[in-house]
Motif scaffolding. Sequence first.
Motif, PDB file in Angstrom:
ATOM      1  N   ASP A 143      -6.975 104.573  62.712  1.00 29.95           N
ATOM      2  CA  ASP A 143      -5.561 104.644  62.360  1.00 29.95           C
ATOM      3  C   ASP A 143      -4.917 103.260  62.338  1.00 29.95           C
ATOM      4  O   ASP A 143      -4.121 102.938  61.454  1.00 29.95           O
ATOM      5  CB  ASP A 143      -4.789 105.566  63.316  1.00 29.95           C
ATOM      6  N   LEU A 144      -5.274 102.446  63.309  1.00 28.85           N
ATOM      7  CA  LEU A 144      -4.735 101.086  63.357  1.00 28.85           C
ATOM      8  C   LEU A 144      -5.181 100.289  62.130  1.00 28.85           C
ATOM      9  O   LEU A 144      -4.394  99.538  61.543  1.00 28.85           O
ATOM     10  CB  LEU A 144      -5.161 100.392  64.648  1.00 28.85           C
ATOM     11  N   ALA A 145      -6.423 100.471  61.718  1.00 28.81           N
ATOM     12  CA  ALA A 145      -6.926  99.795  60.512  1.00 28.81           C
ATOM     13  C   ALA A 145      -6.165 100.261  59.271  1.00 28.81           C
ATOM     14  O   ALA A 145      -5.841  99.453  58.395  1.00 28.81           O
ATOM     15  CB  ALA A 145      -8.425 100.045  60.354  1.00 28.81           C
ATOM     16  N   ARG A 146      -5.860 101.550  59.192  1.00 29.39           N
ATOM     17  CA  ARG A 146      -5.081 102.064  58.048  1.00 29.39           C
ATOM     18  C   ARG A 146      -3.668 101.483  58.048  1.00 29.39           C
ATOM     19  O   ARG A 146      -3.144 101.096  57.001  1.00 29.39           O
ATOM     20  CB  ARG A 146      -5.030 103.594  58.069  1.00 29.39           C
ATOM     21  N   VAL A 147      -3.054 101.432  59.219  1.00 29.39           N
ATOM     22  CA  VAL A 147      -1.705 100.839  59.314  1.00 29.39           C
ATOM     23  C   VAL A 147      -1.755  99.380  58.895  1.00 29.39           C
ATOM     24  O   VAL A 147      -0.898  98.905  58.141  1.00 29.39           O
ATOM     25  CB  VAL A 147      -1.134 100.993  60.746  1.00 29.39           C
ATOM     26  N   ALA A 148      -2.765  98.662  59.364  1.00 27.59           N
ATOM     27  CA  ALA A 148      -2.899  97.241  59.022  1.00 27.59           C
ATOM     28  C   ALA A 148      -3.049  97.053  57.520  1.00 27.59           C
ATOM     29  O   ALA A 148      -2.407  96.176  56.926  1.00 27.59           O
ATOM     30  CB  ALA A 148      -4.087  96.632  59.758  1.00 27.59           C
ATOM     31  N   ALA A 149      -3.869  97.874  56.898  1.00 23.47           N
ATOM     32  CA  ALA A 149      -4.075  97.769  55.447  1.00 23.47           C
ATOM     33  C   ALA A 149      -2.789  98.093  54.688  1.00 23.47           C
ATOM     34  O   ALA A 149      -2.433  97.408  53.720  1.00 23.47           O
ATOM     35  CB  ALA A 149      -5.199  98.701  54.998  1.00 23.47           C
ATOM     36  N   THR A 150      -2.091  99.116  55.137  1.00 23.72           N
ATOM     37  CA  THR A 150      -0.830  99.491  54.488  1.00 23.72           C
ATOM     38  C   THR A 150       0.211  98.382  54.635  1.00 23.72           C
ATOM     39  O   THR A 150       0.891  98.021  53.666  1.00 23.72           O
ATOM     40  CB  THR A 150      -0.299 100.811  55.075  1.00 23.72           C
ATOM     41  N   MET A 151       0.330  97.831  55.837  1.00 22.49           N
ATOM     42  CA  MET A 151       1.302  96.755  56.069  1.00 22.49           C
ATOM     43  C   MET A 151       0.944  95.519  55.261  1.00 22.49           C
ATOM     44  O   MET A 151       1.824  94.852  54.703  1.00 22.49           O
ATOM     45  CB  MET A 151       1.379  96.399  57.560  1.00 22.49           C
ATOM     46  N   ALA A 152      -0.343  95.202  55.167  1.00 28.40           N
ATOM     47  CA  ALA A 152      -0.775  94.044  54.378  1.00 28.40           C
ATOM     48  C   ALA A 152      -0.427  94.232  52.910  1.00 28.40           C
ATOM     49  O   ALA A 152       0.058  93.306  52.246  1.00 28.40           O
ATOM     50  CB  ALA A 152      -2.277  93.810  54.552  1.00 28.40           C
ATOM     51  N   ALA A 153      -0.647  95.439  52.392  1.00 24.05           N
ATOM     52  CA  ALA A 153      -0.321  95.712  50.987  1.00 24.05           C
ATOM     53  C   ALA A 153       1.181  95.645  50.746  1.00 24.05           C
ATOM     54  O   ALA A 153       1.643  95.055  49.754  1.00 24.05           O
ATOM     55  CB  ALA A 153      -0.861  97.085  50.580  1.00 24.05           C
ATOM     56  N   LEU A 154       1.961  96.218  51.654  1.00 23.04           N
ATOM     57  CA  LEU A 154       3.417  96.180  51.498  1.00 23.04           C
ATOM     58  C   LEU A 154       3.939  94.753  51.611  1.00 23.04           C
ATOM     59  O   LEU A 154       4.769  94.322  50.807  1.00 23.04           O
ATOM     60  CB  LEU A 154       4.077  97.086  52.540  1.00 23.04           C
ATOM     61  N   ARG A 155       3.428  94.006  52.579  1.00 24.02           N
ATOM     62  CA  ARG A 155       3.862  92.610  52.738  1.00 24.02           C
ATOM     63  C   ARG A 155       3.528  91.794  51.498  1.00 24.02           C
ATOM     64  O   ARG A 155       4.360  91.025  51.004  1.00 24.02           O
ATOM     65  CB  ARG A 155       3.204  91.990  53.969  1.00 24.02           C
ATOM     66  N   ALA A 156       2.314  91.962  50.982  1.00 18.41           N
ATOM     67  CA  ALA A 156       1.914  91.218  49.775  1.00 18.41           C
ATOM     68  C   ALA A 156       2.816  91.560  48.601  1.00 18.41           C
ATOM     69  O   ALA A 156       3.251  90.666  47.859  1.00 18.41           O
ATOM     70  CB  ALA A 156       0.453  91.517  49.425  1.00 18.41           C
ATOM     71  N   ALA A 157       3.145  92.832  48.451  1.00 20.27           N
ATOM     72  CA  ALA A 157       4.033  93.244  47.348  1.00 20.27           C
ATOM     73  C   ALA A 157       5.424  92.659  47.513  1.00 20.27           C
ATOM     74  O   ALA A 157       6.027  92.169  46.562  1.00 20.27           O
ATOM     75  CB  ALA A 157       4.096  94.767  47.272  1.00 20.27           C
ATOM     76  N   LEU A 158       5.937  92.691  48.749  1.00 18.45           N
ATOM     77  CA  LEU A 158       7.269  92.138  49.006  1.00 18.45           C
ATOM     78  C   LEU A 158       7.290  90.631  48.770  1.00 18.45           C
ATOM     79  O   LEU A 158       8.238  90.096  48.179  1.00 18.45           O
ATOM     80  CB  LEU A 158       7.709  92.454  50.442  1.00 18.45           C
TER      81      LEU A 158
END
Length: 145
Positions: free
Chosen positions: A124-139
């Motif tokens: 779950d932590l890995a999924r959160v990390a991947a999601t946050m990385a994708a959102l941060r990159a998009a922002l």
Amino acid sequence: MRHVTPVFIDLVRVETRLYDTVSARLRAAQGLSLGQFEFLEIIDRVPDCRVLDIVNDVGITVGAVSKAVDRLVAAELCVRVAHPEDRRSSILRLTAEGEKALAAARPVVEAELAALTASVSSEDLARVAATMAALRAALEAGSVT
């Protein structure tokens, strides 16, 4: 229509609680705030780090970063060195004291974050990390409006 407001509110609350708890633990253990730790980490990680590099990494204003760096310089945790090719800019370097402070702070931050996230599975932590990385990159790319 997606309702993302509850996700945003949860994200902000989680970030605030994590940040405040880790910062309090770090201040008690090492006398550093989490913000100071972050800046020392960036100065250590980025070759020939300048104030603008910190601005780009953290996403706050030049004035705020410059004042925070001034406080790190006053605390003798880093120094400003003349940039060899750009007289308008200076390079930030950790002092020996800054290197010691960062080395002592890293395990405190890691241990506190590990304890605070212990109830979350590695997957779950890995999924959160991947999601946050994708959102941060998009922002940061400006592709999210």
